[in-house]
Write an enzyme that holds these catalytic residues in place. Structure first.
Site, PDB file in Angstrom:
ATOM      1  N   PRO A  34     -60.029 -38.113  -4.573  1.00  0.00           N
ATOM      2  CA  PRO A  34     -60.570 -36.742  -4.300  1.00  0.00           C
ATOM      3  C   PRO A  34     -59.371 -35.591  -4.906  1.00  0.00           C
ATOM      4  O   PRO A  34     -58.445 -36.259  -4.608  1.00  0.00           O
ATOM      5  CB  PRO A  34     -60.311 -36.861  -2.807  1.00  0.00           C
ATOM      6  CG  PRO A  34     -59.687 -37.818  -2.300  1.00  0.00           C
ATOM      7  CD  PRO A  34     -59.675 -38.889  -3.630  1.00  0.00           C
ATOM      8  N   MET A  35     -60.020 -34.710  -5.430  1.00  0.00           N
ATOM      9  CA  MET A  35     -59.052 -33.874  -6.235  1.00  0.00           C
ATOM     10  C   MET A  35     -59.538 -32.194  -5.782  1.00  0.00           C
ATOM     11  O   MET A  35     -60.777 -32.023  -6.467  1.00  0.00           O
ATOM     12  CB  MET A  35     -58.769 -34.031  -7.457  1.00  0.00           C
ATOM     13  CG  MET A  35     -57.977 -35.316  -7.538  1.00  0.00           C
ATOM     14  SD  MET A  35     -57.524 -35.655  -9.351  1.00  0.00           S
ATOM     15  CE  MET A  35     -59.114 -36.503  -9.771  1.00  0.00           C
ATOM     16  N   ASN A  71     -53.443 -46.251  -4.399  1.00  0.00           N
ATOM     17  CA  ASN A  71     -53.245 -45.025  -5.282  1.00  0.00           C
ATOM     18  C   ASN A  71     -52.132 -44.367  -5.551  1.00  0.00           C
ATOM     19  O   ASN A  71     -51.029 -44.732  -4.810  1.00  0.00           O
ATOM     20  CB  ASN A  71     -53.976 -43.870  -4.429  1.00  0.00           C
ATOM     21  CG  ASN A  71     -53.925 -42.440  -4.827  1.00  0.00           C
ATOM     22  OD1 ASN A  71     -53.638 -41.629  -4.232  1.00  0.00           O
ATOM     23  ND2 ASN A  71     -54.353 -42.534  -6.053  1.00  0.00           N
ATOM     24  N   GLY A  75     -49.814 -42.715  -9.249  1.00  0.00           N
ATOM     25  CA  GLY A  75     -49.032 -43.139 -10.456  1.00  0.00           C
ATOM     26  C   GLY A  75     -49.798 -44.161 -11.459  1.00  0.00           C
ATOM     27  O   GLY A  75     -49.334 -44.713 -12.205  1.00  0.00           O
ATOM     28  N   HIS A  88     -52.021 -43.394  -0.541  1.00  0.00           N
ATOM     29  CA  HIS A  88     -51.217 -42.894  -1.813  1.00  0.00           C
ATOM     30  C   HIS A  88     -49.836 -43.445  -1.394  1.00  0.00           C
ATOM     31  O   HIS A  88     -49.229 -42.938  -0.554  1.00  0.00           O
ATOM     32  CB  HIS A  88     -51.330 -41.464  -1.632  1.00  0.00           C
ATOM     33  CG  HIS A  88     -50.711 -40.610  -2.727  1.00  0.00           C
ATOM     34  ND1 HIS A  88     -50.761 -39.214  -2.957  1.00  0.00           N
ATOM     35  CD2 HIS A  88     -50.039 -41.007  -3.660  1.00  0.00           C
ATOM     36  CE1 HIS A  88     -49.823 -39.022  -4.107  1.00  0.00           C
ATOM     37  NE2 HIS A  88     -49.509 -40.052  -4.309  1.00  0.00           N
ATOM     38  N   CYS A 132     -52.807 -34.864   2.780  1.00  0.00           N
ATOM     39  CA  CYS A 132     -52.547 -33.577   2.013  1.00  0.00           C
ATOM     40  C   CYS A 132     -51.295 -32.778   2.560  1.00  0.00           C
ATOM     41  O   CYS A 132     -51.412 -32.730   3.807  1.00  0.00           O
ATOM     42  CB  CYS A 132     -53.560 -32.649   2.014  1.00  0.00           C
ATOM     43  SG  CYS A 132     -53.382 -31.107   1.134  1.00  0.00           S
TER      44      CYS A 132
HETATM   45  C1  FMN Z   1     -55.430 -31.043  -8.375  1.00  0.00           C
HETATM   46  C2  FMN Z   1     -55.460 -32.404  -7.479  1.00  0.00           C
HETATM   47  C3  FMN Z   1     -56.147 -32.068  -6.155  1.00  0.00           C
HETATM   48  C4  FMN Z   1     -56.017 -32.940  -5.181  1.00  0.00           C
HETATM   49  N1  FMN Z   1     -56.647 -32.957  -3.964  1.00  0.00           N
HETATM   50  C5  FMN Z   1     -56.846 -33.810  -3.059  1.00  0.00           C
HETATM   51  C6  FMN Z   1     -57.881 -33.818  -2.141  1.00  0.00           C
HETATM   52  O1  FMN Z   1     -58.479 -32.868  -1.933  1.00  0.00           O
HETATM   53  N2  FMN Z   1     -57.812 -34.876  -1.025  1.00  0.00           N
HETATM   54  C7  FMN Z   1     -57.020 -35.729  -1.180  1.00  0.00           C
HETATM   55  O2  FMN Z   1     -56.864 -36.828  -0.479  1.00  0.00           O
HETATM   56  N3  FMN Z   1     -56.021 -35.877  -2.149  1.00  0.00           N
HETATM   57  C8  FMN Z   1     -55.766 -35.067  -3.348  1.00  0.00           C
HETATM   58  N4  FMN Z   1     -54.990 -35.226  -4.447  1.00  0.00           N
HETATM   59  C9  FMN Z   1     -54.121 -36.356  -4.318  1.00  0.00           C
HETATM   60  C10 FMN Z   1     -55.157 -37.554  -5.162  1.00  0.00           C
HETATM   61  O3  FMN Z   1     -56.306 -37.870  -4.473  1.00  0.00           O
HETATM   62  C11 FMN Z   1     -54.168 -38.585  -5.260  1.00  0.00           C
HETATM   63  O4  FMN Z   1     -53.697 -39.091  -4.065  1.00  0.00           O
HETATM   64  C12 FMN Z   1     -52.718 -38.177  -6.183  1.00  0.00           C
HETATM   65  O5  FMN Z   1     -53.063 -37.242  -7.333  1.00  0.00           O
HETATM   66  C13 FMN Z   1     -52.042 -39.559  -6.754  1.00  0.00           C
HETATM   67  O6  FMN Z   1     -53.013 -40.109  -7.476  1.00  0.00           O
HETATM   68  P1  FMN Z   1     -52.721 -40.203  -9.375  1.00  0.00           P
HETATM   69  O7  FMN Z   1     -51.182 -40.430  -9.205  1.00  0.00           O
HETATM   70  O8  FMN Z   1     -53.359 -41.164  -9.685  1.00  0.00           O
HETATM   71  O9  FMN Z   1     -53.095 -38.639  -9.527  1.00  0.00           O
HETATM   72  C14 FMN Z   1     -55.246 -34.140  -5.375  1.00  0.00           C
HETATM   73  C15 FMN Z   1     -54.434 -34.399  -6.586  1.00  0.00           C
HETATM   74  C16 FMN Z   1     -54.556 -33.244  -7.236  1.00  0.00           C
HETATM   75  C17 FMN Z   1     -53.899 -33.579  -8.655  1.00  0.00           C
END
Ligand code: FMN
Length: 324
Positions: free
Chosen positions: A13-14, A206, A208, A166, A96
Protein backbone atom coordinates in the site's frame (compact mmCIF):
# COMPACT_ATOMS: atom_id res chain seq x y z
CA UNK A 1 -16.66 -17.34 2.27
CA UNK A 2 -12.98 -16.43 2.27
CA UNK A 3 -11.10 -17.48 -0.85
CA UNK A 4 -7.65 -19.05 -0.63
CA UNK A 5 -5.42 -16.57 -2.42
CA UNK A 6 -1.68 -16.49 -2.97
CA UNK A 7 0.15 -13.68 -1.22
CA UNK A 8 3.51 -14.79 -2.56
CA UNK A 9 3.99 -11.45 -4.35
CA UNK A 10 2.20 -8.39 -2.94
CA UNK A 11 2.37 -4.78 -4.07
CA UNK A 12 2.60 -2.61 -0.93
CA UNK A 13 0.00 0.00 0.00
CA UNK A 14 1.36 3.44 -0.92
CA UNK A 15 -0.54 6.66 -0.30
CA UNK A 16 -0.79 8.81 -3.39
CA UNK A 17 0.28 5.88 -5.58
CA UNK A 18 -1.75 2.68 -5.21
CA UNK A 19 -4.89 4.44 -6.38
CA UNK A 20 -7.65 2.52 -8.20
CA UNK A 21 -6.02 3.69 -11.46
CA UNK A 22 -2.58 2.37 -10.56
CA UNK A 23 -4.17 -0.89 -9.44
CA UNK A 24 -5.88 -1.22 -12.80
CA UNK A 25 -2.50 -0.90 -14.51
CA UNK A 26 -0.88 -3.33 -12.06
CA UNK A 27 -3.61 -5.86 -12.74
CA UNK A 28 -3.25 -5.52 -16.50
CA UNK A 29 0.48 -6.22 -16.06
CA UNK A 30 0.14 -9.11 -13.61
CA UNK A 31 -2.81 -11.42 -13.08
CA UNK A 32 -1.32 -12.99 -9.97
CA UNK A 33 0.12 -10.21 -7.81
CA UNK A 34 -1.81 -9.41 -4.66
CA UNK A 35 -2.68 -5.69 -4.65
CA UNK A 36 -3.33 -3.15 -1.91
CA UNK A 37 -5.21 0.13 -1.81
CA UNK A 38 -3.60 3.21 -0.31
CA UNK A 39 -4.19 3.55 3.42
CA UNK A 40 -7.59 5.15 3.88
CA UNK A 41 -8.52 6.64 7.23
CA UNK A 42 -11.69 4.98 8.52
CA UNK A 43 -13.42 8.36 8.82
CA UNK A 44 -12.81 9.14 5.12
CA UNK A 45 -13.91 5.67 4.17
CA UNK A 46 -17.18 6.05 6.03
CA UNK A 47 -18.04 9.71 5.48
CA UNK A 48 -16.29 10.85 2.27
CA UNK A 49 -18.62 11.89 -0.56
CA UNK A 50 -15.82 10.85 -2.88
CA UNK A 51 -15.77 7.25 -1.64
CA UNK A 52 -16.54 5.73 -5.05
CA UNK A 53 -13.40 7.27 -6.53
CA UNK A 54 -11.19 6.51 -3.55
CA UNK A 55 -11.90 2.81 -3.24
CA UNK A 56 -13.31 1.75 -6.59
CA UNK A 57 -12.50 -1.90 -7.24
CA UNK A 58 -13.13 -2.75 -10.87
CA UNK A 59 -12.65 -6.52 -10.48
CA UNK A 60 -8.96 -6.01 -9.76
CA UNK A 61 -8.93 -8.89 -7.28
CA UNK A 62 -7.08 -10.24 -5.45
CA UNK A 63 -6.94 -6.95 -3.62
CA UNK A 64 -6.85 -5.69 -0.03
CA UNK A 65 -8.32 -2.49 1.36
CA UNK A 66 -5.95 -0.95 3.87
CA UNK A 67 -7.40 1.23 6.59
CA UNK A 68 -5.99 3.45 9.28
CA UNK A 69 -7.99 3.84 12.45
CA UNK A 70 -8.49 2.68 16.01
CA UNK A 71 -12.16 3.49 16.69
CA UNK A 72 -13.90 0.16 17.08
CA UNK A 73 -17.27 1.14 15.57
CA UNK A 74 -15.54 2.71 12.56
CA UNK A 75 -13.46 -0.40 12.01
CA UNK A 76 -16.55 -2.61 12.06
CA UNK A 77 -18.18 -0.35 9.43
CA UNK A 78 -14.97 -0.34 7.36
CA UNK A 79 -15.00 -4.13 7.14
CA UNK A 80 -18.54 -4.04 5.81
CA UNK A 81 -17.56 -1.45 3.20
CA UNK A 82 -14.62 -3.64 2.11
CA UNK A 83 -17.05 -6.54 1.66
CA UNK A 84 -19.54 -4.36 -0.25
CA UNK A 85 -16.81 -3.28 -2.66
CA UNK A 86 -15.68 -6.86 -3.23
CA UNK A 87 -12.27 -6.62 -1.57
CA UNK A 88 -10.68 -9.93 -0.55
CA UNK A 89 -9.05 -8.54 2.56
CA UNK A 90 -9.15 -5.67 5.00
CA UNK A 91 -5.78 -4.70 6.42
CA UNK A 92 -5.05 -2.54 9.45
CA UNK A 93 -2.11 -0.15 9.13
CA UNK A 94 0.08 -0.24 12.23
CA UNK A 95 3.21 0.94 10.46
CA UNK A 96 2.75 4.52 9.30
CA UNK A 97 4.86 6.91 11.40
CA UNK A 98 3.59 10.28 10.09
CA UNK A 99 2.68 13.03 12.56
CA UNK A 100 -0.81 13.44 11.09
CA UNK A 101 -1.52 9.77 11.53
CA UNK A 102 -0.23 9.80 15.12
CA UNK A 103 -2.55 12.73 15.83
CA UNK A 104 -5.46 10.59 14.64
CA UNK A 105 -4.25 7.76 16.96
CA UNK A 106 -3.53 5.25 14.25
CA UNK A 107 -0.62 3.87 12.27
CA UNK A 108 2.67 2.85 13.91
CA UNK A 109 1.94 4.52 17.27
CA UNK A 110 -0.61 1.73 17.88
CA UNK A 111 2.29 -0.68 18.37
CA UNK A 112 2.55 0.87 21.86
CA UNK A 113 -0.81 -0.65 22.73
CA UNK A 114 -0.96 -4.28 21.65
CA UNK A 115 -4.25 -4.90 23.43
CA UNK A 116 -5.91 -2.09 21.48
CA UNK A 117 -4.56 -3.52 18.20
CA UNK A 118 -5.94 -6.92 19.18
CA UNK A 119 -9.35 -5.33 19.87
CA UNK A 120 -9.21 -3.51 16.52
CA UNK A 121 -8.48 -6.73 14.62
CA UNK A 122 -11.24 -8.57 16.47
CA UNK A 123 -13.69 -5.80 15.59
CA UNK A 124 -12.78 -6.03 11.90
CA UNK A 125 -12.95 -9.82 11.70
CA UNK A 126 -15.84 -11.24 9.79
CA UNK A 127 -16.60 -14.58 8.10
CA UNK A 128 -16.82 -12.90 4.72
CA UNK A 129 -13.41 -11.22 4.58
CA UNK A 130 -9.83 -11.90 5.63
CA UNK A 131 -8.64 -9.45 8.29
CA UNK A 132 -4.89 -8.82 8.37
CA UNK A 133 -2.28 -6.51 9.84
CA UNK A 134 0.70 -4.58 8.51
CA UNK A 135 3.17 -3.62 11.21
CA UNK A 136 6.79 -2.74 11.90
CA UNK A 137 9.23 -4.62 14.16
CA UNK A 138 8.87 -2.11 16.95
CA UNK A 139 9.31 1.53 17.90
CA UNK A 140 12.34 3.74 18.44
CA UNK A 141 15.99 3.47 17.57
CA UNK A 142 16.76 0.15 19.26
CA UNK A 143 15.72 -3.19 17.79
CA UNK A 144 14.13 -5.37 20.47
CA UNK A 145 13.02 -8.87 19.50
CA UNK A 146 11.18 -9.50 22.79
CA UNK A 147 8.97 -6.45 22.19
CA UNK A 148 8.12 -7.74 18.70
CA UNK A 149 7.36 -11.24 19.94
CA UNK A 150 5.11 -9.98 22.77
CA UNK A 151 3.25 -7.79 20.27
CA UNK A 152 2.69 -10.65 17.80
CA UNK A 153 1.77 -13.00 20.66
CA UNK A 154 -1.10 -10.70 21.67
CA UNK A 155 -2.26 -10.33 18.06
CA UNK A 156 -2.07 -14.10 17.50
CA UNK A 157 -4.93 -14.49 20.00
CA UNK A 158 -7.28 -13.08 17.35
CA UNK A 159 -6.66 -16.10 15.10
CA UNK A 160 -5.21 -13.78 12.44
CA UNK A 161 -3.77 -15.71 9.47
CA UNK A 162 -1.62 -13.17 7.63
CA UNK A 163 0.72 -10.46 8.93
CA UNK A 164 2.80 -8.19 6.68
CA UNK A 165 5.94 -6.97 8.41
CA UNK A 166 7.87 -3.92 7.27
CA UNK A 167 11.06 -5.34 8.72
CA UNK A 168 12.37 -2.24 10.48
CA UNK A 169 11.32 -0.12 13.47
CA UNK A 170 9.31 3.08 13.18
CA UNK A 171 10.83 6.18 14.77
CA UNK A 172 7.93 8.37 15.81
CA UNK A 173 9.69 11.70 16.25
CA UNK A 174 12.62 13.54 14.75
CA UNK A 175 12.60 11.91 11.30
CA UNK A 176 10.20 12.07 8.34
CA UNK A 177 8.02 9.20 7.05
CA UNK A 178 10.39 9.02 4.09
CA UNK A 179 13.46 8.68 6.33
CA UNK A 180 11.52 6.06 8.27
CA UNK A 181 11.78 3.88 5.16
CA UNK A 182 15.58 4.00 5.08
CA UNK A 183 17.15 4.99 8.41
CA UNK A 184 15.90 2.30 10.82
CA UNK A 185 17.88 -0.83 9.92
CA UNK A 186 16.17 -3.81 8.30
CA UNK A 187 16.06 -7.11 10.15
CA UNK A 188 14.63 -9.96 8.08
CA UNK A 189 16.06 -12.19 10.79
CA UNK A 190 13.41 -10.99 13.30
CA UNK A 191 10.71 -11.94 10.79
CA UNK A 192 12.27 -15.37 10.35
CA UNK A 193 12.34 -15.92 14.11
CA UNK A 194 8.74 -14.82 14.53
CA UNK A 195 7.64 -17.06 11.64
CA UNK A 196 9.20 -20.05 13.39
CA UNK A 197 7.58 -19.09 16.68
CA UNK A 198 4.06 -18.68 15.21
CA UNK A 199 3.69 -21.39 12.54
CA UNK A 200 -0.08 -20.85 12.20
CA UNK A 201 0.41 -17.31 10.92
CA UNK A 202 1.77 -16.54 7.46
CA UNK A 203 4.36 -13.75 7.55
CA UNK A 204 4.92 -11.67 4.44
CA UNK A 205 8.19 -9.77 4.54
CA UNK A 206 8.45 -6.16 3.39
CA UNK A 207 11.17 -3.54 3.17
CA UNK A 208 14.15 -2.99 0.89
CA UNK A 209 13.17 -5.54 -1.78
CA UNK A 210 14.67 -3.70 -4.73
CA UNK A 211 14.73 -6.34 -7.47
CA UNK A 212 12.78 -9.37 -8.63
CA UNK A 213 15.91 -11.45 -7.97
CA UNK A 214 15.76 -10.46 -4.31
CA UNK A 215 12.01 -11.11 -4.21
CA UNK A 216 12.50 -14.60 -5.66
CA UNK A 217 15.15 -15.39 -3.05
CA UNK A 218 13.04 -14.15 -0.12
CA UNK A 219 9.92 -16.00 -1.29
CA UNK A 220 11.83 -19.21 -0.60
CA UNK A 221 12.41 -18.13 3.01
CA UNK A 222 9.10 -16.44 3.89
CA UNK A 223 5.41 -16.91 3.14
CA UNK A 224 5.53 -14.10 0.62
CA UNK A 225 7.06 -10.74 -0.18
CA UNK A 226 5.58 -7.27 -0.29
CA UNK A 227 7.24 -4.81 -2.64
CA UNK A 228 6.69 -1.05 -2.56
CA UNK A 229 9.07 1.46 -4.06
CA UNK A 230 10.39 -0.87 -6.77
CA UNK A 231 6.87 -0.97 -8.26
CA UNK A 232 6.11 2.68 -7.52
CA UNK A 233 9.16 3.76 -9.52
CA UNK A 234 8.58 1.34 -12.37
CA UNK A 235 5.23 -0.53 -12.39
CA UNK A 236 6.19 -2.19 -15.66
CA UNK A 237 8.41 -4.57 -13.67
CA UNK A 238 5.13 -6.34 -12.91
CA UNK A 239 4.99 -7.70 -16.46
CA UNK A 240 7.62 -10.29 -15.44
CA UNK A 241 6.04 -11.32 -12.13
CA UNK A 242 3.53 -13.91 -13.41
CA UNK A 243 6.23 -15.70 -15.37
CA UNK A 244 9.08 -15.47 -12.85
CA UNK A 245 7.24 -15.90 -9.56
CA UNK A 246 4.17 -17.93 -10.55
CA UNK A 247 5.53 -19.80 -13.59
CA UNK A 248 2.62 -18.55 -15.68
CA UNK A 249 2.49 -16.93 -19.10
CA UNK A 250 4.60 -13.81 -19.60
CA UNK A 251 2.64 -10.60 -20.07
CA UNK A 252 3.67 -8.73 -23.21
CA UNK A 253 3.74 -4.97 -23.49
CA UNK A 254 1.65 -4.15 -26.51
CA UNK A 255 -1.13 -1.80 -27.47
CA UNK A 256 -3.80 -3.88 -25.66
CA UNK A 257 -2.31 -2.70 -22.37
CA UNK A 258 -2.87 0.91 -23.37
CA UNK A 259 -6.35 0.23 -24.76
CA UNK A 260 -7.49 -1.65 -21.63
CA UNK A 261 -6.15 1.04 -19.35
CA UNK A 262 -7.86 3.85 -21.23
CA UNK A 263 -11.13 1.92 -21.28
CA UNK A 264 -11.08 2.14 -17.48
CA UNK A 265 -9.94 5.74 -17.07
CA UNK A 266 -11.85 7.51 -19.84
CA UNK A 267 -15.23 7.50 -18.05
CA UNK A 268 -13.51 8.99 -14.98
CA UNK A 269 -12.29 12.11 -16.76
CA UNK A 270 -14.05 15.06 -15.16
CA UNK A 271 -14.46 13.21 -11.87
CA UNK A 272 -10.70 12.95 -11.26
CA UNK A 273 -7.69 15.03 -12.26
CA UNK A 274 -6.17 13.92 -15.54
CA UNK A 275 -2.80 13.72 -13.79
CA UNK A 276 -4.06 11.23 -11.18
CA UNK A 277 -5.69 9.19 -13.95
CA UNK A 278 -2.61 9.05 -16.15
CA UNK A 279 0.37 9.18 -13.80
CA UNK A 280 0.63 5.40 -13.24
CA UNK A 281 0.82 4.75 -16.98
CA UNK A 282 3.33 7.52 -17.65
CA UNK A 283 5.96 5.39 -15.93
CA UNK A 284 6.03 3.54 -19.23
CA UNK A 285 8.78 5.98 -20.23
CA UNK A 286 11.02 4.77 -17.39
CA UNK A 287 14.52 4.31 -18.82
CA UNK A 288 13.29 4.04 -22.42
CA UNK A 289 15.75 6.00 -24.56
CA UNK A 290 14.57 8.84 -26.81
CA UNK A 291 11.13 9.21 -25.24
CA UNK A 292 11.45 12.94 -24.54
CA UNK A 293 9.45 13.97 -27.62
CA UNK A 294 6.57 11.74 -26.52
CA UNK A 295 6.69 13.09 -22.96
CA UNK A 296 6.52 16.72 -23.99
CA UNK A 297 3.69 16.09 -26.45
CA UNK A 298 1.75 14.26 -23.73
CA UNK A 299 2.25 17.23 -21.37
CA UNK A 300 0.64 19.51 -23.93
CA UNK A 301 -2.27 17.11 -24.46
CA UNK A 302 -2.75 16.75 -20.70
CA UNK A 303 -3.07 20.50 -20.24
CA UNK A 304 -5.83 20.44 -22.86
CA UNK A 305 -7.49 17.26 -21.52
CA UNK A 306 -7.03 15.54 -24.90
CA UNK A 307 -7.35 12.02 -23.61
CA UNK A 308 -7.99 10.34 -26.99
CA UNK A 309 -4.87 11.91 -28.47
CA UNK A 310 -2.83 10.75 -25.48
CA UNK A 311 -4.11 7.21 -25.98
CA UNK A 312 -3.17 7.29 -29.68
CA UNK A 313 0.29 8.61 -28.91
CA UNK A 314 0.95 5.93 -26.30
CA UNK A 315 -0.18 3.21 -28.71
CA UNK A 316 2.28 4.61 -31.26
CA UNK A 317 4.97 4.64 -28.55
CA UNK A 318 4.58 0.96 -27.56
CA UNK A 319 4.42 -0.12 -31.19
CA UNK A 320 7.50 1.89 -32.10
CA UNK A 321 9.64 1.00 -29.08
CA UNK A 322 8.76 -2.73 -28.88
CA UNK A 323 9.10 -2.72 -25.10
CA UNK A 324 8.68 -6.42 -24.32
C1 FMN B 1 5.00 6.96 -1.24
C2 FMN B 1 4.76 5.90 -0.21
C3 FMN B 1 3.53 5.84 0.44
C4 FMN B 1 3.30 4.85 1.40
N1 FMN B 1 2.06 4.72 1.94
C5 FMN B 1 1.77 3.67 2.75
C6 FMN B 1 0.44 3.39 3.16
O1 FMN B 1 -0.52 4.04 2.76
N2 FMN B 1 0.26 2.32 4.00
C7 FMN B 1 1.30 1.52 4.43
O2 FMN B 1 1.09 0.56 5.19
N3 FMN B 1 2.55 1.77 4.03
C8 FMN B 1 2.81 2.78 3.19
N4 FMN B 1 4.07 2.95 2.70
C9 FMN B 1 5.12 2.01 3.09
C10 FMN B 1 5.16 0.82 2.10
O3 FMN B 1 3.95 0.10 2.12
C11 FMN B 1 6.31 -0.12 2.45
O4 FMN B 1 6.09 -0.64 3.74
C12 FMN B 1 7.67 0.60 2.43
O5 FMN B 1 7.80 1.43 1.30
C13 FMN B 1 8.81 -0.42 2.46
O6 FMN B 1 8.76 -1.25 1.32
P1 FMN B 1 9.76 -1.00 0.05
O7 FMN B 1 11.15 -0.95 0.61
O8 FMN B 1 9.52 -2.19 -0.83
O9 FMN B 1 9.36 0.30 -0.56
C14 FMN B 1 4.32 3.93 1.75
C15 FMN B 1 5.55 4.01 1.09
C16 FMN B 1 5.77 4.96 0.11
C17 FMN B 1 7.10 4.98 -0.61
Amino acid sequence: MKKEISRKFCVAPMMGYTTPYARKLYRILSNKSFLFSEMIATKSLIYSKNRENIIDNDCDNPVALQVGGSEIDELIKSSQIAIDYNYDEINLNVGCPSKAVQKGSFGACLMKDKLLVRNCIEAMQNDKIETTLKCRLGLGKELNYEFFEEFIDEISKTGIRFIYVHARNAILSGISPQANRTIPPLSYDFVKRIKNKFPDIKFIVNGGIDSLDKAEKLIKEFDGVMVGRLIKNNPFILKDVDERIFKEKKILIDETIIINYFKYIKPKLGLESIFRLLSPLLNIFFSVPHSKVYKSQINVYMKNQKINLIEKLLIKFVNEKKLS
